[in-house]
Design a protein around this motif. Structure first.
Motif, mmCIF file in Angstrom:
data_model
loop_
_atom_site.group_PDB
_atom_site.id
_atom_site.type_symbol
_atom_site.label_atom_id
_atom_site.label_comp_id
_atom_site.label_asym_id
_atom_site.label_seq_id
_atom_site.Cartn_x
_atom_site.Cartn_y
_atom_site.Cartn_z
ATOM 1 N N THR A 65 90.055 29.182 53.980
ATOM 2 C CA THR A 65 90.769 27.934 53.730
ATOM 3 C C THR A 65 91.030 27.192 55.040
ATOM 4 O OG1 THR A 65 92.935 28.972 53.958
ATOM 5 C CG2 THR A 65 91.939 29.005 51.760
ATOM 6 N N ALA A 66 91.523 25.960 54.910
ATOM 7 C CA ALA A 66 91.854 25.170 56.098
ATOM 8 C C ALA A 66 92.946 25.836 56.915
ATOM 9 C CB ALA A 66 92.287 23.770 55.678
ATOM 10 N N VAL A 67 93.886 26.491 56.246
ATOM 11 C CA VAL A 67 94.983 27.141 56.972
ATOM 12 C C VAL A 67 94.477 28.371 57.709
ATOM 13 C CG1 VAL A 67 97.299 28.098 56.784
ATOM 14 C CG2 VAL A 67 96.605 26.257 55.268
ATOM 15 N N VAL A 68 93.523 29.100 57.117
ATOM 16 C CA VAL A 68 92.903 30.209 57.842
ATOM 17 C C VAL A 68 92.302 29.701 59.143
ATOM 18 C CG1 VAL A 68 90.964 31.829 57.851
ATOM 19 C CG2 VAL A 68 92.449 31.691 55.853
ATOM 20 N N LEU A 125 104.769 43.427 65.226
ATOM 21 C CA LEU A 125 104.524 42.021 65.544
ATOM 22 C C LEU A 125 103.028 41.743 65.698
ATOM 23 C CD1 LEU A 125 107.323 41.424 68.214
ATOM 24 C CD2 LEU A 125 107.358 40.738 65.806
ATOM 25 N N LEU A 126 102.291 42.733 66.179
ATOM 26 C CA LEU A 126 100.851 42.548 66.363
ATOM 27 C C LEU A 126 100.106 42.558 65.032
ATOM 28 C CD1 LEU A 126 100.314 44.933 69.425
ATOM 29 C CD2 LEU A 126 100.807 42.476 69.441
ATOM 30 N N MET A 127 100.708 43.154 63.998
ATOM 31 C CA MET A 127 100.071 43.245 62.689
ATOM 32 C C MET A 127 100.279 41.985 61.846
ATOM 33 S SD MET A 127 101.278 47.105 61.651
ATOM 34 C CE MET A 127 101.253 48.475 62.809
ATOM 35 N N LEU A 128 101.364 41.261 62.098
ATOM 36 C CA LEU A 128 101.742 40.163 61.207
ATOM 37 C C LEU A 128 100.705 39.043 61.117
ATOM 38 C CD1 LEU A 128 105.577 39.818 61.890
ATOM 39 C CD2 LEU A 128 104.425 40.875 59.934
ATOM 40 N N PRO A 129 100.070 38.605 62.216
ATOM 41 C CA PRO A 129 99.105 37.511 62.072
ATOM 42 C C PRO A 129 97.973 37.821 61.097
ATOM 43 C CG PRO A 129 99.688 37.785 64.371
ATOM 44 C CD PRO A 129 100.292 38.944 63.638
ATOM 45 N N ALA A 130 97.504 39.065 61.063
ATOM 46 C CA ALA A 130 96.433 39.421 60.121
ATOM 47 C C ALA A 130 96.920 39.305 58.684
ATOM 48 C CB ALA A 130 95.936 40.837 60.402
ATOM 49 N N ALA A 131 98.155 39.775 58.417
ATOM 50 C CA ALA A 131 98.695 39.691 57.061
ATOM 51 C C ALA A 131 98.889 38.244 56.637
ATOM 52 C CB ALA A 131 100.018 40.456 56.981
ATOM 53 N N LEU A 132 99.418 37.418 57.520
ATOM 54 C CA LEU A 132 99.639 36.011 57.192
ATOM 55 C C LEU A 132 98.315 35.296 56.916
ATOM 56 C CD1 LEU A 132 102.375 35.171 59.862
ATOM 57 C CD2 LEU A 132 102.719 35.467 57.401
ATOM 58 N N THR A 133 97.305 35.620 57.692
ATOM 59 C CA THR A 133 96.000 34.981 57.500
ATOM 60 C C THR A 133 95.367 35.412 56.188
ATOM 61 O OG1 THR A 133 95.727 34.884 59.904
ATOM 62 C CG2 THR A 133 93.746 34.588 58.565
ATOM 63 N N LEU A 134 95.530 36.677 55.836
ATOM 64 C CA LEU A 134 94.996 37.144 54.553
ATOM 65 C C LEU A 134 95.742 36.489 53.389
ATOM 66 C CD1 LEU A 134 93.041 38.933 53.046
ATOM 67 C CD2 LEU A 134 94.575 40.874 53.427
ATOM 68 N N GLN A 135 97.018 36.253 53.536
ATOM 69 C CA GLN A 135 97.782 35.568 52.490
ATOM 70 C C GLN A 135 97.202 34.189 52.207
ATOM 71 O OE1 GLN A 135 101.843 35.332 53.783
ATOM 72 N NE2 GLN A 135 102.168 37.544 53.714
ATOM 73 N N VAL A 136 97.020 33.402 53.272
ATOM 74 C CA VAL A 136 96.618 31.997 53.083
ATOM 75 C C VAL A 136 95.130 31.857 52.813
ATOM 76 C CG1 VAL A 136 98.548 31.173 54.479
ATOM 77 C CG2 VAL A 136 96.322 31.577 55.566
ATOM 78 N N ALA A 137 94.377 32.972 52.789
ATOM 79 C CA ALA A 137 92.979 32.914 52.357
ATOM 80 C C ALA A 137 92.872 32.786 50.845
ATOM 81 C CB ALA A 137 92.222 34.156 52.838
ATOM 82 N N ASP A 157 99.483 24.635 53.361
ATOM 83 C CA ASP A 157 98.915 23.432 53.965
ATOM 84 C C ASP A 157 99.768 22.204 53.669
ATOM 85 O OD1 ASP A 157 97.044 21.957 55.389
ATOM 86 O OD2 ASP A 157 95.760 21.626 53.643
ATOM 87 N N GLU A 158 100.267 22.121 52.437
ATOM 88 C CA GLU A 158 100.961 20.917 52.000
ATOM 89 C C GLU A 158 102.475 20.963 52.202
ATOM 90 O OE1 GLU A 158 99.811 20.575 47.931
ATOM 91 O OE2 GLU A 158 97.683 20.364 48.395
ATOM 92 N N HIS A 159 103.048 22.154 52.268
ATOM 93 C CA HIS A 159 104.510 22.242 52.248
ATOM 94 C C HIS A 159 105.130 22.946 53.450
ATOM 95 C CE1 HIS A 159 104.765 20.797 48.054
ATOM 96 N NE2 HIS A 159 103.649 21.489 47.865
ATOM 97 N N SER A 160 104.330 23.642 54.253
ATOM 98 C CA SER A 160 104.902 24.399 55.366
ATOM 99 C C SER A 160 104.983 23.553 56.632
ATOM 100 C CB SER A 160 104.066 25.655 55.645
ATOM 101 O OG SER A 160 104.555 26.350 56.776
ATOM 102 N N ASP A 176 93.133 27.128 60.864
ATOM 103 C CA ASP A 176 94.210 26.799 61.805
ATOM 104 C C ASP A 176 94.748 28.063 62.480
ATOM 105 O OD1 ASP A 176 94.265 24.063 61.663
ATOM 106 O OD2 ASP A 176 95.754 23.974 60.070
ATOM 107 N N LEU A 177 94.899 29.125 61.711
ATOM 108 C CA LEU A 177 95.521 30.342 62.241
ATOM 109 C C LEU A 177 94.610 31.118 63.185
ATOM 110 C CD1 LEU A 177 97.469 31.691 59.132
ATOM 111 C CD2 LEU A 177 98.350 30.390 61.079
ATOM 112 N N VAL A 178 93.303 30.919 63.084
ATOM 113 C CA VAL A 178 92.393 31.633 63.994
ATOM 114 C C VAL A 178 91.767 30.692 65.023
ATOM 115 C CG1 VAL A 178 91.874 33.398 62.273
ATOM 116 C CG2 VAL A 178 90.384 31.386 62.461
ATOM 117 N N ALA A 179 92.161 29.421 65.016
ATOM 118 C CA ALA A 179 91.584 28.457 65.954
ATOM 119 C C ALA A 179 92.064 28.749 67.375
ATOM 120 C CB ALA A 179 91.970 27.040 65.555
ATOM 121 N N THR A 180 91.238 28.412 68.335
ATOM 122 C CA THR A 180 91.618 28.557 69.739
ATOM 123 C C THR A 180 91.744 27.204 70.439
ATOM 124 O OG1 THR A 180 89.292 28.766 70.395
ATOM 125 C CG2 THR A 180 90.495 30.808 69.902
#
Length: 309
Positions: free
Chosen positions: A183-186, A30-42, A51-54, A188-192
Motif C-alpha cells: 500500500t501507499a502507507v507501506v 522497539l526494534l520489532m515495532l516498525p515491522a509489525a506496523l508495516t505489516l498492519q498497513v499492508a 492514509d486518510e485519518h492518521s 511511506d514506512l520503508v521509504a528513505t
C-alpha cells in the motif's frame, strides 16, 4: 453498571512473568515495532484508514509515542489496560472510507481490527529469533495465548481471532495470499527519501542538537529504519508485500542482532527496560517479596519468560 462492576468484568491483561512480560518492555521490542506496523498497513483497509485519518506523516514522533504507550498499557497497565482498550475503540469509531480495492471499510470491522492486532504475534515470534533467542514450542504457545488476552483487552471477540496457534498459521497464510499488498502507507514506512520532521520530544538540548544535525542524520537513519523494518519482518510477509531482501542484507542483519543480543542483557535495568515495564517489574518484585513471606510466589505463564544473557 458501576465503575467497580465494569472493572470486575474487564478481561485481564497478560500475566506477569509471561512471555510478553519479557518481550514487550525490553528495549529490543522497539526494534520489532516498525515491522509489525508495516505489516498492519499492508492490509488495504488498514492502510487506507491510516492514509486518510492518521497524523503519522505530520506528527510521527507524537504518533509513535502514543502507540508505544498504548502497547505498554496493554501488557503492564493492570486495570488501566482495559480502559486503554475502550479508549482505542472510541477513537476508531469514526474511521471509515473506501480502500484501495474500492471496498467500503470501517476501522472496527472485526476482520480489520483483528488483523491489526494479529500482526504482533508473527513479528514477535520471528524477531525474537534474531534479537533475543528462538522461542520454544511452549513459549510460542504461551505467547499466542497471551496475545489473545491482549486482544480481549482491546475488545476483539474470540470468534474473530483464531483461538490456537495451530489455527493461527492457516489464517495468517490466507491473509498474506488474499489481502496483503504494498500500500501507499507501506511505501511511506520503508521509504528513505521522504521528509520527516526532527524529534520534538525529549530534553531541550537534544532537540536543539537534533534540529541542527537533522539534514545529516536523517538519511542514514531512514536507511537503518528500512533495514530493520524489512529485515525483522517474517520472510513470507516480506514476500507477500513485495519488499526485496538480499543475502548480503540478511548477513548484515544477523551481525547487528548478534551485537544487540550481547549488549542489551548487560545493560542496567534503567536502560534495558522501558519506563512502564521497569515500574511494573519493580512492583512485581515488591509483591513477590511480600507473597514469599506468606508462602506464595509470582505466577508465571506456562511457557515461562524469555531470557537472554
Amino acid at each position: 453498571m458501576s465503575r467497580a462492576d465494569t472493572r470486575r468484568a474487564d478481561p485481564p491483561p497478560p500475566p506477569r512473568g509471561g512471555v510478553l512480560w519479557s518481550l514487550a518492555g525490553d528495549v529490543r521490542g522497539l526494534l520489532m515495532l516498525p515491522a509489525a506496523l508495516t505489516l498492519q498497513v499492508a492490509h488495504p483497509a488498514v492502510g487506507a484508514g491510516v492514509d486518510e485519518h492518521s497524523v503519522f506523516r505530520t506528527d510521527p514522533w507524537g504518533r509513535g509515542e502514543r502507540s508505544l504507550r498504548s502497547l505498554q498499557l496493554w501488557v503492564y497497565g493492570g486495570p488501566a489496560a482495559a480502559e486503554e482498550g475502550r479508549r482505542l475503540r472510541v477513537l476508531h469509531r469514526t474511521i471509515a472510507g473506501t480502500d484501495t480495492r474500492g471496498r467500503r471499510y470501517h476501522a472496527l470491522t472485526p476482520a480489520n481490527y483483528a488483523w491489526v492486532h494479529a500482526t504482533g504475534f508473527p513479528v514477535y515470534q520471528h524477531a525474537a529469533r534474531y534479537l533475543v533467542r528462538p522461542l520454544t514450542a511452549a513459549q510460542e504457545r504461551a505467547l499466542y495465548a497471551e496475545w489473545l488476552r491482549v486482544g480481549r483487552v482491546l475488545g476483539i471477540r474470540d470468534r474473530d481471532m483464531p483461538q490456537t496457534v495451530e489455527e493461527f498459521w492457516p489464517y495468517y497464510r490466507r491473509m498474506l495470499a488474499e489481502e496483503i499488498e504494498r500500500t501507499a502507507v507501506v511505501d511511506d514506512l520503508v521509504a528513505t527519501d521522504r521528509p520527516v520532521p526532527p524529534p520534538d520530544r525529549g530534553p531541550l538540548p537534544l532537540r536543539i542538537a537534533a534540529r541542527a544535525l537533522w539534514p545529516v542524520v536523517l538519511p542514514p537513519l531512514a536507511r537503518f529504519r528500512r533495514f530493520l523494518t524489512v529485515g525483522l519482518m517474517p520472510p513470507d510477509a516480506r514476500e507477500a508485500i513485495g519488499l526485496p531482501w538480499s543475502a548480503e542484507q540478511e548477513r548484515a542483519l544477523r551481525r547487528f542482532c548478534t551485537v544487540v543480543r550481547l549488549v542489551v542483557p548487560a545493560l542496567p535495568e534503567r536502560l534495558r527496560y522501558l519506563p512502564m515495564a521497569r515500574e511494573a517489574r519493580r512492583a512485581a518484585r515488591r509483591r513477590e517479596g511480600g507473597e514469599g513471606r506468606e508462602g506464595r510466589g509470582v505466577r508465571r505463564s506456562p511457557g515461562g519468560p524469555v531470557r537472554s544473557g
